[in-house]
Design an enzyme around this catalytic site. Structure first.
Site, PDB file in Angstrom:
ATOM      1  N   TYR A 191     -47.715 -38.120 -19.151  1.00 18.66           N
ATOM      2  CA  TYR A 191     -47.701 -37.062 -18.809  1.00 18.66           C
ATOM      3  C   TYR A 191     -49.015 -36.558 -17.969  1.00 18.66           C
ATOM      4  CZ  TYR A 191     -47.405 -32.559 -21.856  1.00 18.66           C
ATOM      5  OH  TYR A 191     -47.715 -31.215 -22.539  1.00 18.66           O
ATOM      6  N   LYS A 194     -42.387 -35.027 -22.024  1.00 23.19           N
ATOM      7  CA  LYS A 194     -42.280 -34.489 -23.954  1.00 23.19           C
ATOM      8  C   LYS A 194     -42.084 -34.759 -25.042  1.00 23.19           C
ATOM      9  CE  LYS A 194     -44.354 -30.203 -22.551  1.00 23.19           C
ATOM     10  NZ  LYS A 194     -45.326 -29.507 -22.974  1.00 23.19           N
ATOM     11  N   GLU A 197     -39.330 -25.199 -21.419  1.00 26.38           N
ATOM     12  CA  GLU A 197     -40.337 -26.118 -21.461  1.00 26.38           C
ATOM     13  C   GLU A 197     -40.197 -25.438 -19.644  1.00 26.38           C
ATOM     14  OE1 GLU A 197     -43.480 -27.717 -21.362  1.00 26.38           O
ATOM     15  OE2 GLU A 197     -42.493 -27.801 -22.677  1.00 26.38           O
TER      16      GLU A 197
END
Length: 584
Positions: free
Chosen positions: A114, A185, A257
């Site tokens: 991430y 994610k 997103e």
């Protein structure tokens, strides 16, 4: 023992109730499927039954040994991008092992899968590409999206994360290279909240890119065209939303997103009452930032209603945080107007005030104030407005200068300084600067991780305001309770729950968030609280309502143990064999 096994295989037995009977793939295809592959952890009977005997070395390994091998290899790597490529390789080969390795060292590896490393991976996506993950839908697929969804092999999808790649972290327009974000994610959906990976679908919508570097790169993997901003773009998103719920059900969670600011807000307004959807850049960021402020008020003994907040940045993240702060202040008895007067925004054109020459959009109007006087820099804004908290979400780098930090330290006994922009080189300041220039008095949080800071013999552990504290737990609760429309009140509840999980000891260490090493339990407890909230407030649609919600949530959490493809016992003519006790 071996002679008994040899006799057994020649009997061509018919075994009832084998746990491996559901497996469609056998032989090498089973080993090439990351969802069914166990590598050398396949037992001898499994290798015989599944047609892979001889395709692996003779040793049977435990998952512990496999994990040790990969962990040792990771420790020998120093380059974050190399670690990212290696970890994604594990995911492509052995899904359960990947999540085992990730979860056991989540504090070290989350910044790899991430932020901040995922941003670096996105910029190099075409250069490090190995195997496709997720669905790629382009503007040329208009009219055929449902048939593309039918190509996805999983039929029980519960959560979709979608990006159009226009505003990836603080890196800007990366087009189809943005696929790394939904993939990352959804890794955290599973690692943090235990949502089954086969129920997660990452999607990249390709409508072109305005990034000229990519358009001139022969390795770019998307459409070689500038972004389509015509009605066709909106029609494509409409068709996508309709196709998802038609295929997977109307309670399918769709997380937006890294869309551009304009599209992010208007799609949230357009779809939030029609679909089960949220925008993590607006609502997830808001919840994690508010949780940090709620934790800070514990350290200060000062309610949130007494704070003045100055934002550096006035886009979707800033406005999402600002609006949720207003909700929190109103819950404490303030009017909406009083709460909004506590919040100021500063963007690339200066302080947002009424009548300024630079254009503002409708989403910012609620936070336009009368001019407080001449403000020519962010430092001027700090000295004029005298905020108790500054929150950076500009993505423009080190704009919390030494003078800004020193001024905050002069104005406040314990200034709140949140440098939330990602990746690390886009953060508004470093943790070391924040602590050093305020003599260790500040309450600091960042979006990307910073290491501990030693000052005057004391170690300060900076908090990471990571959305991963919010979206996995919220997603798990929404999926389990059948929520159709996600209210901002859900994110307010999530923020309060996160702040409550910070212990007094952790607060004394300088943390404003629980350790990332505990994020699985944090996410599960958040899911429990949100499930309780949505049922209590009539937002849930899955009935009957579970009486013990803690047990209800925990019973669904996916773990990384390998499935057994063997029956408990083999009871064939002349042979009785239990693989659990006899295979020594």
């Amino acid at each position: 023992m071996l002679s008994r096994l040899k006799t057994t295989w020649s009997l061509r037995p018919c075994v009832s109730a084998c746990r491996w009977a559901h497996t469609k793939e056998k032989g090498k295809p089973l080993m090439l499927n990351p969802r069914t592959n166990k590598g050398m952890a396949f037992s001898l009977p499994e290798r015989q039954i599944l047609g892979i005997h001889g395709l692996l070395p003779p040793k049977v390994e435990t998952q512990d040994i496999q994990a040790m091998r990969f962990q040792n290899n990771l420790k020998n790597m120093t380059d974050p991008l190399q670690k990212y490529i290696y970890l994604m390789g594990i995911q492509e080969r052995n899904e359960r092992l990947f999540y085992r390795v990730l979860m056991e060292d989540i504090e070290e590896l989350m910044p790899i899968v991430y932020t901040p490393t995922v941003g670096l991976a996105c910029t190099h996506y075409g250069h490090i590409f190995r195997r496709p993950k997720g669905l790629f839908i382009s503007i040329r697929d208009k009219g055929h999206i449902r048939s593309i969804l039918d190509n996805w092999p999983e039929t029980n999808v519960a959560a979709v994360v979608v990006t159009d790649g226009e505003r990836i972290l603080g890196l800007g327009d990366l087009g189809v290279y943005g696929m790394g974000i939904p993939v990352g994610k959804l890794c955290l959906y599973t690692a943090c909240a235990g949502i089954r990976p086969e129920r997660c679908l990452p999607v990249a919508i390709d409508v072109g890119t305005n990034n000229q570097t990519l358009l001139q790169d022969p390795l770019y993997m998307g459409l070689y065209q500038e972004r389509d901003r015509s009605q066709a773009y909106d029609d494509l998103i409409d068709e996508f939303m309709e196709a998802v719920v038609e295929k997977y059900g109307q309670d399918t969670l769709i997380q937006f997103e890294d869309f551009g600011n304009h599209n992010a807000f208007r799609f949230l307004r357009k779809y939030r009452e029609k679909y089960c959807t949220f925008n993590d850049d607006i609502q997830g960021t808001a919840a994690v930032a508010l949780a940090g402020l709620l934790a800070a008020q514990r350290a200060l003994g000062k309610p949130i209603t007494e704070h003045r907040v100055l934002f550096l940045g006035a886009g979707e993240a800033a406005l999402g945080i600002a609006n949720l702060i207003v909700m929190a202040m109103m819950e404490r008895g303030m009017t909406q107007a009083e709460a909004r007067n506590k919040i100021w925004l500063y963007d690339k054109d200066g302080l947002l005030v009424k009548g300024r020459l630079q254009e503002t959009d409708s989403n910012q109007e609620a936070f336009l104030h009368d001019s407080p006087g001449t403000v020519e820099s962010f430092l001027d804004a700090v000295n004029t407005i005298k905020p108790t908290a500054i929150i950076g979400v500009s993505g423009a780098g080190r704009l919390f200068t030494h003078d800004v930090i020193k001024s905050m330290g002069t104005l406040n006994e314990r200034p709140i300084i949140f440098a939330l922009s990602n990746p690390t080189n886009k953060a508004e300041c470093t943790a070391e600067d924040a602590y050093t220039l305020t003599d260790g008095r500040c309450l600091f949080a960042s979006g990307s991780p910073f290491g501990p800071v030693t000052l005057n013999g004391r170690i300060y552990t900076p908090g990471q305001g990571n959305n991963a504290y919010i979206f996995p737990g919220v997603a798990l609760a929404v999926i389990l309770s059948g929520v159709r429309h996600i209210s901002d009140k859900v994110f307010l509840e999530a923020a309060k729950t996160l702040a409550e999980q910070l212990t007094d000891k952790e607060l004394e260490e300088g943390r404003l968030y629980p350790p990332l090493s505990n994020i699985r339990e944090v996410s599960i407890q958040m899911a429990v609280k949100v499930v309780e909230f949505v049922y209590a407030n009539g937002m849930a649609f899955r009935y009957p309502e579970p009486t013990d919600k803690d047990s209800f949530v925990r019973a669904t959490v996916w773990d990384t143990h390998y499935d057994s493809f063997e029956p408990d016992t083999y009871d064939w003519p002349g042979v009785s064999f239990s693989p659990k006790t006899d295979q020594k």
